[in-house]
Design a protein around this motif. Structure first.
Motif, PDB file in Angstrom:
ATOM      1  N   GLU A  44       0.830  -1.210   0.000  1.00 26.99           N
ATOM      2  CA  GLU A  44       0.000   0.000   0.000  1.00 26.99           C
ATOM      3  C   GLU A  44       0.864   1.260   0.000  1.00 26.99           C
ATOM      4  N   ILE A 164      -3.052   6.357   0.584  1.00 22.83           N
ATOM      5  CA  ILE A 164      -3.005   5.038   1.239  1.00 22.83           C
ATOM      6  C   ILE A 164      -4.360   4.359   1.151  1.00 22.83           C
ATOM      7  N   THR A 168      -5.166   0.914  -0.676  1.00 23.20           N
ATOM      8  CA  THR A 168      -5.774  -0.139   0.138  1.00 23.20           C
ATOM      9  C   THR A 168      -6.977  -0.743  -0.557  1.00 23.20           C
ATOM     10  N   LYS A 169      -7.805   0.088  -1.156  1.00 23.52           N
ATOM     11  CA  LYS A 169      -8.994  -0.413  -1.849  1.00 23.52           C
ATOM     12  C   LYS A 169      -8.612  -1.314  -3.019  1.00 23.52           C
ATOM     13  N   ASN A 172      -7.149  -4.601  -1.454  1.00 21.67           N
ATOM     14  CA  ASN A 172      -8.194  -5.399  -0.807  1.00 21.67           C
ATOM     15  C   ASN A 172      -9.064  -6.106  -1.842  1.00 21.67           C
ATOM     16  N   GLU A 282      -7.463  -8.735   4.717  1.00 22.50           N
ATOM     17  CA  GLU A 282      -7.567  -7.412   4.119  1.00 22.50           C
ATOM     18  C   GLU A 282      -7.161  -6.360   5.148  1.00 22.50           C
ATOM     19  N   VAL A 283      -6.810  -5.194   4.651  1.00 23.25           N
ATOM     20  CA  VAL A 283      -6.597  -4.054   5.529  1.00 23.25           C
ATOM     21  C   VAL A 283      -7.966  -3.550   5.975  1.00 23.25           C
ATOM     22  N   GLU A 285     -10.460  -1.091   6.470  1.00 24.20           N
ATOM     23  CA  GLU A 285     -10.623   0.253   5.921  1.00 24.20           C
ATOM     24  C   GLU A 285     -11.312   1.206   6.890  1.00 24.20           C
ATOM     25  N   PRO A 289      -5.599   5.004   8.278  1.00 25.20           N
ATOM     26  CA  PRO A 289      -4.957   4.294   7.172  1.00 25.20           C
ATOM     27  C   PRO A 289      -3.644   3.597   7.518  1.00 25.20           C
ATOM     28  N   VAL A 293      -2.899  -0.579   7.754  1.00 23.64           N
ATOM     29  CA  VAL A 293      -1.844  -1.260   7.008  1.00 23.64           C
ATOM     30  C   VAL A 293      -0.920  -2.024   7.955  1.00 23.64           C
ATOM     31  N   LYS A 296      -2.582  -5.243   9.370  1.00 21.99           N
ATOM     32  CA  LYS A 296      -2.746  -6.333   8.401  1.00 21.99           C
ATOM     33  C   LYS A 296      -1.449  -7.130   8.228  1.00 21.99           C
TER      34      LYS A 296
END
Length: 384
Positions: A44, A164, A168-169, A172, A282-283, A285, A289, A293, A296
């Motif tokens: 990320e 970030i 991340t999106k 993920n 997943e991070v 959300e 942010p 990260v 995870k």
């Protein structure tokens, strides 16, 4: 219906051979590149810095002789291969990297990165010993923040929270897609061979257009779902179902997976770092942010963590979900943490499932292939 191979795999056959040309073209166009060796590297942050992450060469036998000119011969083959590639410029991804992101998952890597830092810009993330203690979680957050700062300074950018979140999106969504791919292997017969599953995982490291890669995996998953509905498989329905765990086993170092499937068994899940370990979580959300990260990556069930209860619990769960007949645990010679943990894992799975378990300690050479074949054949025969 006789076993067959999905048509969509033709694309993944070409993905890795084209990668060297792709990274060269991107570099010439001004793209910044960050090389990494481990799933602990927070991609990320790399994406948020406007750079491209790329996995570095570490799974071929050929450069080991060059690595041994500097490193001890009793180091694990992954480290010797990595360093041999680095000092000979035979890995285009290392050559074109502007920065290497390392991590202290073992003492051998720590010393390798120390040597590499003399000829390549590098940031090394110092891992805490545990993912369970609050003090270790707090420390790891400071390491992630420090790495963010190094990226900003190296590339003269500001990594914003918005960047970030955006990265991340993307990642993920990719993790969810790979989870869908892995879930197709719960079917009987399996719609994809373990070697082809590994090829898809490995391709993820070398296809730099993430949207294009996602579209290709979507196409593969759709074809696999059609094969499942039609009862079509890559191996016979009566094939023994094997989960592979242990050290990273990328292309070039896949001999154990190959021997398992040549013996007629189906590799239904690859838990290793080169397999699903990087896509497990997943991070979150909903978290800040950088905190999301950090959390995870720290939960990665690596053998460098003590205790590593999450790996034990994960394997016990996978045995049930994938209806495994046995587990094969691969350890590279010289990889002490995975070697020690193999005994712990064997006893845990025996208590939970009383499942056949085979520990294989090997290296990148083909010299022990016949011996391994004999052991794997006996292991499968023992299952009846």
């Amino acid at each position: 219906m006789s076993p067959s191979r999905p048509i969509t795999m033709d694309h993944f056959d070409m993905a890795i051979p084209h990668a060297a040309t792709s990274i060269k073209q991107m570099k010439e166009a001004g793209t910044k590149v960050v090389g990494h060796y481990c799933v602990m590297a927070p991609q990320e942050l790399i994406l948020a810095a406007g750079a491209v992450p790329v996995a570095l060469c570490a799974t071929k036998e050929e450069p080991i002789a060059d690595g041994e000119k500097v490193l001890p011969r009793n180091f694990c083959p992954l480290i010797k291969s990595s360093y041999g590639f680095a000092i000979t410029d035979k890995c285009p991804f290392f050559l074109y990297s502007d920065l290497i992101m390392g991590e202290t998952t073992c003492d051998g890597k720590k010393k390798m990165f120390e040597l590499m830092s003399t000829f390549k810009p590098m940031v090394v993330m110092n891992l805490p010993p545990s993912y369970e203690r609050e003090a270790d979680k707090a420390y790891w957050l400071t390491e992630v923040a420090r790495t963010k700062k190094v990226l900003e300074e190296q590339f003269n950018v500001t990594i914003t929270d918005e960047a970030i979140v955006s990265a991340t999106k993307v990642l993920n969504a990719e993790r969810r897609l790979m989870q869908r791919l892995a879930a197709t292997m719960q079917a009987n017969p399996v719609p994809l061979s373990g070697l082809d599953l590994l090829k898809v995982f490995w391709s993820r490291n070398f296809v730099f257009d993430r949207a294009e890669f996602a579209a290709q995996v979507e196409e593969l998953v759709a074809e696999l779902e059609e094969r499942i509905a039609a009862g079509e498989g890559a191996l016979p329905q009566d094939a023994k179902r094997i989960i592979v765990t242990g050290v990273p086993t990328g292309l070039g170092a896949e001999k154990v997976l190959r021997l398992i499937e040549e013996a007629g068994a189906a590799v239904v899940y690859i838990e290793n770092c080169s397999g699903m370990k990087q896509f497990l979580d997943e991070v979150d959300e909903q978290k800040e942010p950088l905190q999301g990260v950090a959390d995870k990556y720290l939960t990665t069930p690596c053998s460098c963590m003590s205790p590593n209860t999450r790996r034990l619990e994960l394997l016990a769960q996978l045995v049930e979900e994938y209806k495994a007949d046995g587990v094969v645990d691969i350890t590279w010679q010289g990889c002490h943490t995975y070697n020690v943990e193999s005994r712990v894992l064997r006893e845990y799975l025996k208590e939970k499932h009383d499942l056949p378990f085979l520990h294989i300690e090997t290296d990148y050479s083909q010299g022990d292939s016949q011996q391994l074949k004999t052991r794997i054949d006996a292991f499968l025969e023992m299952m009846g």
